[in-house]
Design a protein around this motif. Sequence first.
Motif, short mmCIF file in Angstrom:
data_model
loop_
_atom_site.label_atom_id
_atom_site.label_comp_id
_atom_site.label_asym_id
_atom_site.label_seq_id
_atom_site.Cartn_x
_atom_site.Cartn_y
_atom_site.Cartn_z
N ASP A 275 0.84 -1.19 0.00
CA ASP A 275 0.00 0.00 0.00
C ASP A 275 0.88 1.24 0.00
OD1 ASP A 275 -2.02 -1.84 0.14
OD2 ASP A 275 -2.72 -1.26 2.15
N GLN A 276 0.57 2.18 -0.90
CA GLN A 276 1.45 3.31 -1.13
C GLN A 276 1.31 4.42 -0.08
OE1 GLN A 276 3.89 3.99 -3.09
NE2 GLN A 276 4.05 6.23 -2.93
N PHE A 277 0.10 4.77 0.29
CA PHE A 277 -0.10 5.99 1.07
C PHE A 277 0.00 5.73 2.58
CE2 PHE A 277 -2.99 6.95 -2.70
CZ PHE A 277 -1.96 7.58 -3.39
N THR A 278 0.64 6.68 3.27
CA THR A 278 0.74 6.64 4.73
C THR A 278 -0.08 7.75 5.36
OG1 THR A 278 2.74 8.01 4.63
CG2 THR A 278 3.04 5.61 4.62
N SER A 279 -0.74 8.57 4.56
CA SER A 279 -1.54 9.68 5.06
C SER A 279 -2.85 9.17 5.67
CB SER A 279 -1.83 10.66 3.93
OG SER A 279 -2.34 9.99 2.79
N THR A 280 -3.57 10.07 6.33
CA THR A 280 -4.87 9.69 6.90
C THR A 280 -5.85 9.32 5.80
OG1 THR A 280 -4.49 11.16 8.79
CG2 THR A 280 -6.77 10.47 8.35
N LEU A 281 -5.94 10.15 4.77
CA LEU A 281 -6.78 9.84 3.62
C LEU A 281 -5.97 9.02 2.62
CD1 LEU A 281 -8.65 13.23 3.04
CD2 LEU A 281 -9.58 11.10 3.99
N LYS A 282 -6.57 7.95 2.17
CA LYS A 282 -5.89 7.05 1.23
C LYS A 282 -6.80 6.82 0.02
CE LYS A 282 -3.38 4.62 4.91
NZ LYS A 282 -3.77 5.57 5.99
N PRO A 283 -6.90 7.81 -0.84
CA PRO A 283 -7.83 7.67 -1.97
C PRO A 283 -7.43 6.55 -2.91
CG PRO A 283 -6.40 9.58 -2.27
CD PRO A 283 -6.16 9.08 -0.87
N LYS A 284 -8.45 5.91 -3.47
CA LYS A 284 -8.27 4.99 -4.59
C LYS A 284 -8.55 5.78 -5.87
CE LYS A 284 -9.96 1.12 -1.80
NZ LYS A 284 -11.02 0.09 -1.65
N ALA A 285 -8.07 5.26 -7.00
CA ALA A 285 -8.24 6.02 -8.23
C ALA A 285 -8.20 5.11 -9.44
CB ALA A 285 -7.15 7.09 -8.36
N ARG A 286 -8.87 5.56 -10.49
CA ARG A 286 -8.80 4.85 -11.76
C ARG A 286 -7.61 5.30 -12.59
NH1 ARG A 286 -14.66 4.40 -11.37
NH2 ARG A 286 -15.14 2.17 -11.64
N HIS A 287 -7.13 6.52 -12.37
CA HIS A 287 -6.10 7.08 -13.23
C HIS A 287 -5.00 7.72 -12.39
CE1 HIS A 287 -8.96 6.17 -16.31
NE2 HIS A 287 -9.86 6.99 -15.77
N ILE A 288 -3.79 7.73 -12.95
CA ILE A 288 -2.63 8.18 -12.19
C ILE A 288 -1.61 8.81 -13.13
CG2 ILE A 288 -1.45 5.94 -12.37
CD1 ILE A 288 -0.50 6.38 -9.46
N ALA A 289 -0.89 9.83 -12.62
CA ALA A 289 0.16 10.50 -13.40
C ALA A 289 1.06 11.23 -12.43
CB ALA A 289 -0.45 11.47 -14.41
N ALA A 290 2.13 11.83 -12.95
CA ALA A 290 3.00 12.71 -12.17
C ALA A 290 3.10 14.03 -12.92
CB ALA A 290 4.38 12.09 -11.97
N VAL A 291 2.78 15.12 -12.24
CA VAL A 291 2.87 16.46 -12.81
C VAL A 291 3.86 17.24 -11.97
CG1 VAL A 291 1.64 18.56 -13.43
CG2 VAL A 291 0.50 16.34 -13.64
N ARG A 292 4.95 17.66 -12.61
CA ARG A 292 6.06 18.28 -11.88
C ARG A 292 6.47 17.37 -10.72
NH1 ARG A 292 7.00 24.01 -13.00
NH2 ARG A 292 7.84 24.13 -10.89
N GLU A 293 6.41 17.85 -9.48
CA GLU A 293 6.84 17.04 -8.33
C GLU A 293 5.66 16.52 -7.52
OE1 GLU A 293 8.02 20.10 -8.96
OE2 GLU A 293 10.03 19.64 -9.69
N PHE A 294 4.51 16.33 -8.19
CA PHE A 294 3.31 15.88 -7.50
C PHE A 294 2.80 14.59 -8.14
CE2 PHE A 294 3.54 20.44 -7.01
CZ PHE A 294 3.14 20.67 -5.69
N LEU A 295 2.37 13.65 -7.31
CA LEU A 295 1.62 12.50 -7.79
C LEU A 295 0.17 12.93 -7.95
CD1 LEU A 295 1.72 9.38 -8.35
CD2 LEU A 295 0.87 9.11 -6.00
#
Length: 599
Positions: free
Chosen positions: A168-188
């Motif tokens: 599991d990737q996220f360690t934050s309180t909110l752990k959203p699931k998603a259909r789509h993913i990318a990286a824009v500049r320094e953000f997932l």
Amino acid sequence: LPSAPVPAVPAKPAPGLHARMAEIYGILQQTSPKWLPIPFGDWMPDLPDLFNPGATVAKNVIPAARSYRPLGALQTTTDALDGAALGAAIGRDKSGSYYNYAGDAAKLYEVGAAGVTDKSKGGGYSTGSDDVWEFQLFDQAQVTRLIATNFTDPVQGIDVGSAGLFADQFTSTLKPKARHIAAVREFLVLGNTNDATDGDVPYRTWWSGYKDPLDMDPDAQTQSDFEDRPTAGDVQRVVGGVEYGLIFQQQGITRMSYSGGDTIFQFDSIDRKRGTPIPNSVIGHGRRVYFISEEGFFFTDGTQSHPIGANQVDKTFWKQFDVNNRKSVSSAIDPLNKLVAWAFPGSGGVLKIYFYDWQDRRWSEAEVDLEILVNSTSEAFTLEGLDAVALDSGYDTTISVNEASGQTIISVTTVSGISVNDTVRITLNDATIHQTNVDAVGASDITIDVGLPSAADAGNRVVRTTIDVLTPGLDSAQWRGGDLLFGAFDTAHKLANFDGANLAATIETGEIELNPGFLSKLVKARPLIDGGTITAQVAGRNRLIDAVVFDAAENLDAIGEVGMLNESRYHRLRAKVAAGGTWQHAQGIQVQASSMGTR
């Protein structure tokens, strides 16, 4: 008075052979049927067959400038996944080595020539029937992270090239699931999300903290946040970039640009008319992103959309494709041939591939059984992995000592394909490995200087050797991988490339009126194809309401011609190259025809 004698007129010399032949040739030119060239133009099935300036069929070929080229069959390179492939990605670690990853409904894998390794977290996954895997690389300080999402399960991550498993990737309180993913500049960046607070929000775009792909909690300090744009419909794809990202929705395309401050990202609509109903049709290459809209095929350069299929393939595609099969669409880039490729289930369940040559703006199609198109990479090899590709065998040895240098020479039976200076690995009986070069190749043996300190040592240690022939050597960049490859997962769930034997190719011209206003007798044809087993055939008709029926296919004769006798008003030509043939270019077909009157 007698009249003056009339001077004799000198006799006209008989014409020479050259002059007589020129006269005969001129007569033949006037009476013999003429050879007319018909190029294989752009594939434009949307246009009427009559007077179509291009090709009406261009199957199992790829487009090129002024020709069509062969398409190879799929040739597998790996073992099989457990189930049908639902996504794939390329990973690159910090050392510059490359790896292939893929996912099916239940597992995530590392895929290589040495085998397929299950990298799933404990318990595996439960990908939904309408969903697929998407992947995104994210550079961190010490490692490169490959992040994967399938919407049903928590977003997953793994350090590229590591021995570990996805987790599991996220360690934050909110752990959203998603259909789509990318990286824009320094953000997932995630698109079309679900979280414990808001549930499904298909029109949401959600980004991580700055340089922190583990943290998805909205916070002004970390700059994590989300943007909802419901009027444009569901988010269908997010395409990342170092300058900006592009959000494809059902009814629009939006550019997200980093602005910092309270807004963090600025969102600008660049196309309010068209988005995409087919998420997997969206694929980026360089500054262009290609996609299929409800109008047809387009690309966007980040400022506006440009049509690429109008009056060529758009109508044909939508006639063949049922949007309910959108999950089964896939796309990939062929960088060598400058092609974008889309695979989709066509009419009657036949799997079609449409190829678009972005340099020459030409199209073609293919019919190949596969699960998904993918881009993969030539992989990195370990010492153990090299055994799978090296020429590896055991050899009886004779030991001799070079008295001048005190070094040991191992002579072994000659192996086909070994040359002087080839890099080899010598594995001694005690498992000691030496990397060195071949010093000499004789009629019946090769000589390799292993560099052991003494004849006694050599005699005690070497009874049999294993030689792995590696060209280039172990320090070559080739063994680190990284060549971008165009391929697919075949129906046996195996990664494959289109470098097998050439597929059977078919090209048909548009329908032409060889002599406007008159019937024409088509006598012969010359396919302008530079190899393979070639046949040609003609279809003729006098009225456009008549059925199109091709005559029997004929083989080339000894001088490259095909005999044809077809008297009609309208003609179209078909050329075929049998599977397995070796050829490079199909340029067109020449025909010999003569006028036969108006009726």
